[in-house]
Write a protein that holds these residues in place. Structure first.
Motif, PDB file in Angstrom:
ATOM      1  N   GLU A 119      -6.434   0.365   1.337  1.00  0.00           N
ATOM      2  CA  GLU A 119      -5.512   1.228   2.066  1.00  0.00           C
ATOM      3  C   GLU A 119      -4.766   2.194   1.148  1.00  0.00           C
ATOM      4  O   GLU A 119      -4.266   3.227   1.612  1.00  0.00           O
ATOM      5  CB  GLU A 119      -4.497   0.383   2.847  1.00  0.00           C
TER       6      GLU A 119
ATOM      7  N   SER B 136      -3.701  -2.230  11.059  1.00  0.00           N
ATOM      8  CA  SER B 136      -5.054  -2.366  10.523  1.00  0.00           C
ATOM      9  C   SER B 136      -5.207  -3.643   9.705  1.00  0.00           C
ATOM     10  O   SER B 136      -6.248  -4.302   9.757  1.00  0.00           O
ATOM     11  CB  SER B 136      -5.401  -1.145   9.665  1.00  0.00           C
TER      12      SER B 136
ATOM     13  N   ALA C 165       0.828  -1.212   0.000  1.00  0.00           N
ATOM     14  CA  ALA C 165       0.000   0.000   0.000  1.00  0.00           C
ATOM     15  C   ALA C 165       0.860   1.259   0.000  1.00  0.00           C
ATOM     16  O   ALA C 165       0.552   2.235  -0.701  1.00  0.00           O
ATOM     17  CB  ALA C 165      -0.935  -0.002   1.206  1.00  0.00           C
TER      18      ALA C 165
ATOM     19  N   ASN D 246     -13.780  -0.273   4.051  1.00  0.00           N
ATOM     20  CA  ASN D 246     -12.675  -1.202   3.816  1.00  0.00           C
ATOM     21  C   ASN D 246     -13.097  -2.660   3.899  1.00  0.00           C
ATOM     22  O   ASN D 246     -12.772  -3.477   3.033  1.00  0.00           O
ATOM     23  CB  ASN D 246     -11.557  -0.935   4.833  1.00  0.00           C
TER      24      ASN D 246
ATOM     25  N   ILE E  49      -1.187   0.989   8.805  1.00  0.00           N
ATOM     26  CA  ILE E  49      -1.695   0.027   7.828  1.00  0.00           C
ATOM     27  C   ILE E  49      -1.364  -1.400   8.269  1.00  0.00           C
ATOM     28  O   ILE E  49      -2.196  -2.312   8.151  1.00  0.00           O
ATOM     29  CB  ILE E  49      -1.101   0.318   6.439  1.00  0.00           C
TER      30      ILE E  49
ATOM     31  N   ARG F 130      -5.735   6.109   1.003  1.00  0.00           N
ATOM     32  CA  ARG F 130      -5.329   6.928   2.148  1.00  0.00           C
ATOM     33  C   ARG F 130      -3.868   7.337   2.053  1.00  0.00           C
ATOM     34  O   ARG F 130      -3.495   8.454   2.435  1.00  0.00           O
ATOM     35  CB  ARG F 130      -5.596   6.158   3.443  1.00  0.00           C
TER      36      ARG F 130
ATOM     37  N   THR G 169      -4.927  -4.716   0.904  1.00  0.00           N
ATOM     38  CA  THR G 169      -4.053  -3.657   0.394  1.00  0.00           C
ATOM     39  C   THR G 169      -4.824  -2.600  -0.385  1.00  0.00           C
ATOM     40  O   THR G 169      -4.614  -1.389  -0.189  1.00  0.00           O
ATOM     41  CB  THR G 169      -2.957  -4.260  -0.496  1.00  0.00           C
TER      42      THR G 169
ATOM     43  N   GLN H 152       2.210   6.083   8.771  1.00  0.00           N
ATOM     44  CA  GLN H 152       1.073   5.540   8.031  1.00  0.00           C
ATOM     45  C   GLN H 152       1.262   4.054   7.768  1.00  0.00           C
ATOM     46  O   GLN H 152       0.310   3.273   7.833  1.00  0.00           O
ATOM     47  CB  GLN H 152       0.893   6.299   6.713  1.00  0.00           C
TER      48      GLN H 152
END
Length: 299
Positions: free
Chosen positions: A166, A223, A107, A140, A220, A169, A163, A216
């Motif tokens: 994401e 998440s 991502a 998502n 990810i 973002r 993936t 970030q």
């Protein structure tokens, strides 16, 4: 005589203290971050060396030992099929970490390229951002379930399904950084000197995105681990026969009242892993942020 055709280097000076030194300083100065780092290292090492760490075969069925409580033989008890719960949790970490790290890397790389293009090339901005806005309008988990339903449940399908949602973002994050950085004097000087678009993005814009992308990427990763657990819990993730934290909880929810540990122990590991990754990501972000580094110098 100085060649006037070459634009002077006006980029901000780099700190003499290395990023690794600042990371080590921040980690060691905070007990919470240090604990999070130790926990992440333990989880990663136990997953990598799972075949040599686990005391029992994680997939071997032993009906006579089903739903056993924790003991010296089975440290966390057994599941409904007599499989050692500790061995399955340790082995399941391999799948969960592969999904988390793989989704974060994919991502970030895809979002970085698209974000750089959208932020610097104006005519691409409108096209890419409308596509990004459309993807972000879909939750998502729903998009991931749709992808898995279309392509079938497998490790690679789950990885792609996690993936893709994401990427938008990351694109928006990189675009916002690039839009701000392109107005800096050193970028304007590079443009005036006739530097190519590729050179400007690589030398002047890309370094500004590193610190935001670090934090970030950790979000990810955390998440993705949680999403994989949710997909497996809903029966839309990894093959149920493959040990993963989500699959273990999915299989144990029916027997929760008989043996709550089947759900609680893998759930606790997921929570600890996600929290530790986020704390470590915050520490790395602070270490790579020049403003945080300057505050440390001022002190």
């Amino acid at each position: 005589m100085t060649d006037q055709s070459q634009a002077p280097s006006v980029a901000p000076p780099r700190e003499t203290t290395s990023a690794l030194s600042r990371i080590r300083e921040i980690v060691t100065s905070s007990p919470i971050v240090m604990l999070a780092t130790v926990l992440i290292i333990l989880i990663v090492l136990s997953a990598l060396f799972a075949p040599w760490v686990v005391p029992h075969d994680p997939v071997r069925l032993t009906p006579a030992e089903r739903l056993k409580p924790p003991s010296e033989v089975y440290w966390l008890g057994t599941d409904a099929f007599g499989r050692d719960l500790f061995s399955r949790i340790v082995t399941g970490g391999r799948i969960s970490l592969v999904v988390g790290v793989g989704a974060a890397i994919a991502a970030v790389l895809a979002g970085l390229v698209l974000g750089l293009l959208a932020g610097y090339i104006r005519w691409l901005d409108a096209v890419l951002m409308r596509m990004v806005d459309g993807m972000m309008a879909i939750p998502n988990i729903l998009l991931a379930i749709a992808i898995v339903s279309l392509w079938g449940a497998s490790l690679w399908t789950v990885l792609v399904a996690i993936t893709i949602p994401e990427v938008p973002r990351v694109v928006r994050l990189v675009r916002s950084v690039v839009l701000s950085a392109r107005e800096e004097p050193y970028v304007e000087a590079a443009i005036a000197a006739g530097s190519s678009t590729w050179l400007i993005m690589r030398r002047h814009l890309l370094p500004n995105t590193i610190a935001p992308l670090i934090i970030q990427g950790t979000y990810i990763c955390a998440s993705a681990i949680l999403t994989e657990a949710i997909l497996s819990f809903l029966g839309a993730g990894i093959n149920p026969e493959t040990p993963s934290w989500g699959n273990i909880m999915a299989e144990g929810r029916i027997y929760f009242q008989i043996n709550p540990g089947i759900v609680l122990w893998p759930g606790l590991v997921v929570s600890v892993a996600i929290l530790s990754i986020n704390l470590l990501g915050d520490a790395v972000r602070d270490a790579l942020d020049p403003r945080m580094a300057q505050r440390g110098i001022d002190r």
